[in-house]
Design a protein around this motif. Structure first.
Motif, PDB file in Angstrom:
ATOM      1  N   MET A   1       0.834  -1.203   0.000  1.00  0.00           N
ATOM      2  CA  MET A   1       0.000   0.000   0.000  1.00  0.00           C
ATOM      3  C   MET A   1       0.868   1.251   0.000  1.00  0.00           C
ATOM      4  O   MET A   1       0.602   2.222  -0.713  1.00  0.00           O
ATOM      5  N   ASP A   2       1.935   1.228   0.784  1.00  0.00           N
ATOM      6  CA  ASP A   2       2.856   2.366   0.860  1.00  0.00           C
ATOM      7  C   ASP A   2       3.543   2.590  -0.487  1.00  0.00           C
ATOM      8  O   ASP A   2       3.701   3.724  -0.940  1.00  0.00           O
ATOM      9  N   LEU A   3       3.942   1.511  -1.146  1.00  0.00           N
ATOM     10  CA  LEU A   3       4.597   1.619  -2.453  1.00  0.00           C
ATOM     11  C   LEU A   3       3.666   2.255  -3.480  1.00  0.00           C
ATOM     12  O   LEU A   3       4.059   3.150  -4.222  1.00  0.00           O
ATOM     13  N   TYR A   4       2.420   1.782  -3.532  1.00  0.00           N
ATOM     14  CA  TYR A   4       1.475   2.342  -4.491  1.00  0.00           C
ATOM     15  C   TYR A   4       1.249   3.828  -4.239  1.00  0.00           C
ATOM     16  O   TYR A   4       1.174   4.627  -5.172  1.00  0.00           O
ATOM     17  N   ALA A   5       1.144   4.193  -2.984  1.00  0.00           N
ATOM     18  CA  ALA A   5       0.875   5.584  -2.638  1.00  0.00           C
ATOM     19  C   ALA A   5       2.050   6.492  -2.976  1.00  0.00           C
ATOM     20  O   ALA A   5       1.870   7.601  -3.472  1.00  0.00           O
ATOM     21  N   LYS A   6       3.255   6.024  -2.725  1.00  0.00           N
ATOM     22  CA  LYS A   6       4.445   6.855  -2.919  1.00  0.00           C
ATOM     23  C   LYS A   6       4.981   6.838  -4.341  1.00  0.00           C
ATOM     24  O   LYS A   6       5.412   7.857  -4.859  1.00  0.00           O
ATOM     25  N   CYS A   7       4.973   5.651  -4.956  1.00  0.00           N
ATOM     26  CA  CYS A   7       5.611   5.521  -6.264  1.00  0.00           C
ATOM     27  C   CYS A   7       4.664   5.744  -7.435  1.00  0.00           C
ATOM     28  O   CYS A   7       5.021   6.398  -8.407  1.00  0.00           O
ATOM     29  N   GLY A   8       3.482   5.180  -7.338  1.00  0.00           N
ATOM     30  CA  GLY A   8       2.569   5.282  -8.461  1.00  0.00           C
ATOM     31  C   GLY A   8       1.739   6.540  -8.450  1.00  0.00           C
ATOM     32  O   GLY A   8       1.162   6.935  -9.448  1.00  0.00           O
ATOM     33  N   GLY A   9       1.686   7.187  -7.295  1.00  0.00           N
ATOM     34  CA  GLY A   9       0.839   8.354  -7.181  1.00  0.00           C
ATOM     35  C   GLY A   9      -0.623   7.989  -7.310  1.00  0.00           C
ATOM     36  O   GLY A   9      -1.468   8.834  -7.592  1.00  0.00           O
TER      37      GLY A   9
ATOM     38  N   LEU B   1      -3.681   6.964  -5.505  1.00  0.00           N
ATOM     39  CA  LEU B   1      -4.384   6.798  -4.241  1.00  0.00           C
ATOM     40  C   LEU B   1      -5.496   5.768  -4.363  1.00  0.00           C
ATOM     41  O   LEU B   1      -5.811   5.073  -3.397  1.00  0.00           O
ATOM     42  N   ASP B   2      -6.067   5.653  -5.550  1.00  0.00           N
ATOM     43  CA  ASP B   2      -7.155   4.706  -5.747  1.00  0.00           C
ATOM     44  C   ASP B   2      -6.678   3.266  -5.550  1.00  0.00           C
ATOM     45  O   ASP B   2      -7.359   2.460  -4.900  1.00  0.00           O
TER      46      ASP B   2
ATOM     47  N   TRP C   1      -3.578   2.006   9.016  1.00  0.00           N
ATOM     48  CA  TRP C   1      -4.387   3.227   9.055  1.00  0.00           C
ATOM     49  C   TRP C   1      -3.512   4.475   8.894  1.00  0.00           C
ATOM     50  O   TRP C   1      -3.843   5.383   8.129  1.00  0.00           O
ATOM     51  N   ASN C   2      -2.418   4.537   9.633  1.00  0.00           N
ATOM     52  CA  ASN C   2      -1.552   5.712   9.565  1.00  0.00           C
ATOM     53  C   ASN C   2      -0.984   5.927   8.173  1.00  0.00           C
ATOM     54  O   ASN C   2      -0.860   7.061   7.705  1.00  0.00           O
ATOM     55  N   THR C   3      -0.630   4.830   7.509  1.00  0.00           N
ATOM     56  CA  THR C   3      -0.062   4.936   6.169  1.00  0.00           C
ATOM     57  C   THR C   3      -1.047   5.580   5.209  1.00  0.00           C
ATOM     58  O   THR C   3      -0.710   6.505   4.461  1.00  0.00           O
ATOM     59  N   MET C   4      -2.290   5.108   5.237  1.00  0.00           N
ATOM     60  CA  MET C   4      -3.271   5.629   4.295  1.00  0.00           C
ATOM     61  C   MET C   4      -3.703   7.050   4.649  1.00  0.00           C
ATOM     62  O   MET C   4      -3.858   7.895   3.755  1.00  0.00           O
ATOM     63  N   ILE C   5      -3.870   7.311   5.929  1.00  0.00           N
ATOM     64  CA  ILE C   5      -4.255   8.664   6.335  1.00  0.00           C
ATOM     65  C   ILE C   5      -3.142   9.652   6.008  1.00  0.00           C
ATOM     66  O   ILE C   5      -3.378  10.749   5.500  1.00  0.00           O
ATOM     67  N   ARG C   6      -1.908   9.253   6.284  1.00  0.00           N
ATOM     68  CA  ARG C   6      -0.752  10.100   5.981  1.00  0.00           C
ATOM     69  C   ARG C   6      -0.666  10.379   4.477  1.00  0.00           C
ATOM     70  O   ARG C   6      -0.335  11.486   4.049  1.00  0.00           O
ATOM     71  N   THR C   7      -0.994   9.366   3.681  1.00  0.00           N
ATOM     72  CA  THR C   7      -0.947   9.511   2.226  1.00  0.00           C
ATOM     73  C   THR C   7      -1.955  10.543   1.745  1.00  0.00           C
ATOM     74  O   THR C   7      -1.645  11.409   0.920  1.00  0.00           O
ATOM     75  N   TYR C   8      -3.177  10.454   2.257  1.00  0.00           N
ATOM     76  CA  TYR C   8      -4.189  11.442   1.872  1.00  0.00           C
ATOM     77  C   TYR C   8      -3.765  12.851   2.297  1.00  0.00           C
ATOM     78  O   TYR C   8      -3.921  13.818   1.546  1.00  0.00           O
ATOM     79  N   MET C   9      -3.233  12.968   3.496  1.00  0.00           N
ATOM     80  CA  MET C   9      -2.820  14.285   3.991  1.00  0.00           C
ATOM     81  C   MET C   9      -1.682  14.870   3.171  1.00  0.00           C
ATOM     82  O   MET C   9      -1.679  16.049   2.834  1.00  0.00           O
ATOM     83  N   SER C  10      -0.696  14.032   2.828  1.00  0.00           N
ATOM     84  CA  SER C  10       0.449  14.524   2.068  1.00  0.00           C
ATOM     85  C   SER C  10       0.048  14.913   0.645  1.00  0.00           C
ATOM     86  O   SER C  10       0.753  15.675  -0.016  1.00  0.00           O
ATOM     87  N   ASN C  11      -1.101  14.381   0.183  1.00  0.00           N
ATOM     88  CA  ASN C  11      -1.598  14.746  -1.143  1.00  0.00           C
ATOM     89  C   ASN C  11      -2.637  15.863  -1.076  1.00  0.00           C
ATOM     90  O   ASN C  11      -3.285  16.170  -2.073  1.00  0.00           O
ATOM     91  N   GLY C  12      -2.806  16.441   0.113  1.00  0.00           N
ATOM     92  CA  GLY C  12      -3.703  17.584   0.267  1.00  0.00           C
ATOM     93  C   GLY C  12      -5.168  17.245   0.403  1.00  0.00           C
ATOM     94  O   GLY C  12      -6.014  18.145   0.431  1.00  0.00           O
ATOM     95  N   ASP C  13      -5.497  15.952   0.481  1.00  0.00           N
ATOM     96  CA  ASP C  13      -6.902  15.546   0.596  1.00  0.00           C
ATOM     97  C   ASP C  13      -7.238  15.362   2.077  1.00  0.00           C
ATOM     98  O   ASP C  13      -7.406  14.250   2.574  1.00  0.00           O
TER      99      ASP C  13
ATOM    100  N   LYS D   1       2.964  15.030  11.503  1.00  0.00           N
ATOM    101  CA  LYS D   1       4.354  15.099  11.065  1.00  0.00           C
ATOM    102  C   LYS D   1       4.458  15.029   9.545  1.00  0.00           C
ATOM    103  O   LYS D   1       5.493  15.335   8.971  1.00  0.00           O
ATOM    104  N   ILE D   2       3.386  14.588   8.933  1.00  0.00           N
ATOM    105  CA  ILE D   2       3.364  14.476   7.485  1.00  0.00           C
ATOM    106  C   ILE D   2       2.348  15.475   6.933  1.00  0.00           C
ATOM    107  O   ILE D   2       1.248  15.585   7.420  1.00  0.00           O
ATOM    108  N   GLY D   3       2.724  16.204   5.899  1.00  0.00           N
ATOM    109  CA  GLY D   3       1.795  17.144   5.282  1.00  0.00           C
ATOM    110  C   GLY D   3       1.745  18.463   6.039  1.00  0.00           C
ATOM    111  O   GLY D   3       2.696  18.875   6.682  1.00  0.00           O
ATOM    112  N   ASN D   4       0.614  19.123   5.984  1.00  0.00           N
ATOM    113  CA  ASN D   4       0.448  20.443   6.578  1.00  0.00           C
ATOM    114  C   ASN D   4       0.021  20.308   8.032  1.00  0.00           C
ATOM    115  O   ASN D   4      -1.117  19.976   8.339  1.00  0.00           O
ATOM    116  N   MET D   5       0.923  20.599   8.941  1.00  0.00           N
ATOM    117  CA  MET D   5       0.656  20.399  10.362  1.00  0.00           C
ATOM    118  C   MET D   5      -0.476  21.282  10.865  1.00  0.00           C
ATOM    119  O   MET D   5      -1.362  20.836  11.589  1.00  0.00           O
TER     120      MET D   5
END
Length: 228
Positions: free
Chosen positions: A141-149, A151-152, A169-181, A203-207
């Motif tokens: 899940m982390d690879l798809y979020a970081k490398c492929g861009g 989110l779906d 949970w943290n991985t997916m939530i962090r991914t949405y936050m770092s992408n501004g969603d 710690k990830i995205g806009n604090m």
């Protein structure tokens, strides 16, 4: 003798010391020891080179799963070629992978931003029936979020996981936050079975945005999250 050499290896802090100990391994006829090879490969990749570690592996007469895994792990951030070649050799030999094998391989591909290679491993995971392994699925899940861009795809992995932990949970939530969603991140946060376990989201995205949203939605829980 094998145990004695293992103790010497543990004390090695420089490439020269590793090479000297390797010579002793060869002199004493221990180059086929899987036990020593694991330690020697790790030290070689750290203090000499990954290629040197690969040569140590090549000296093994009967490498097993426990000796294949360290070489793939040592390849993270260093070589896609070594990681892939080692993994393919395992498969050719009929040696079954475990969750560590696939996690190390996926991390290697992630370190080189190789989304398409991660997809191939995903296919192997599904065919091998390891799809429920938390380590593997979290890393995938982390690879798809970081490398492929994508989110779906990352979210699809999450939705299909029969078991989830705090890392999931943290991985997916962090991914949405770092992408501004932020809105989707909050909705996912609200669907968690135990929100008090979340740590370090800000710690990830806009604090500041995260703090404001979580405070508004959770009436103070956001404050504890920021302080975790």
């Amino acid at each position: 003798m094998e145990r004695r050499v293992a103790v010497i290896l543990q004390k090695c802090k420089k490439g020269k010391q590793v090479k000297q100990t390797h010579v002793q391994i060869l002199i004493n006829g221990l180059k086929g020891s899987n036990f020593l090879a694991i330690k020697l490969m790790t030290l070689s990749s750290e203090f000499i080179s990954l290629d040197y570690a690969a040569k140590v592996f090549d000296d093994l007469r009967t490498p097993d799963l426990i000796s294949y895994n360290p070489l793939i792990k040592c390849s993270i951030g260093s070589s896609i070629r070594v990681a892939t070649t080692t993994y393919n050799r395992m498969r050719e030999k009929g040696i079954s992978s475990n969750s560590y094998t696939l996690t190390f391989l996926l991390r290697c591909y992630e370190s080189f931003n190789k989304f398409e290679l991660g997809e191939r491993v995903h296919g192997h995971v599904l065919r091998m029936g390891i799809a429920s392994g938390l380590f593997v699925m979290n890393t995938l899940m982390d690879l798809y979020a970081k490398c492929g861009g994508s989110l779906d795809i990352a979210r699809k992995v999450l939705d299909e996981m029969p078991e989830r932990d705090i890392v999931t949970w943290n991985t997916m939530i962090r991914t949405y936050m770092s992408n501004g969603d932020i809105d989707t991140a909050v909705k996912l946060f609200e669907s968690m079975p135990d929100r008090n376990l979340v740590s370090g989201l800000a710690k990830i995205g806009n604090m500041e945005s995260a703090k404001r949203v979580f405070q508004d939605r959770e009436h103070g829980i956001g404050c504890s999250l920021i302080q975790c």
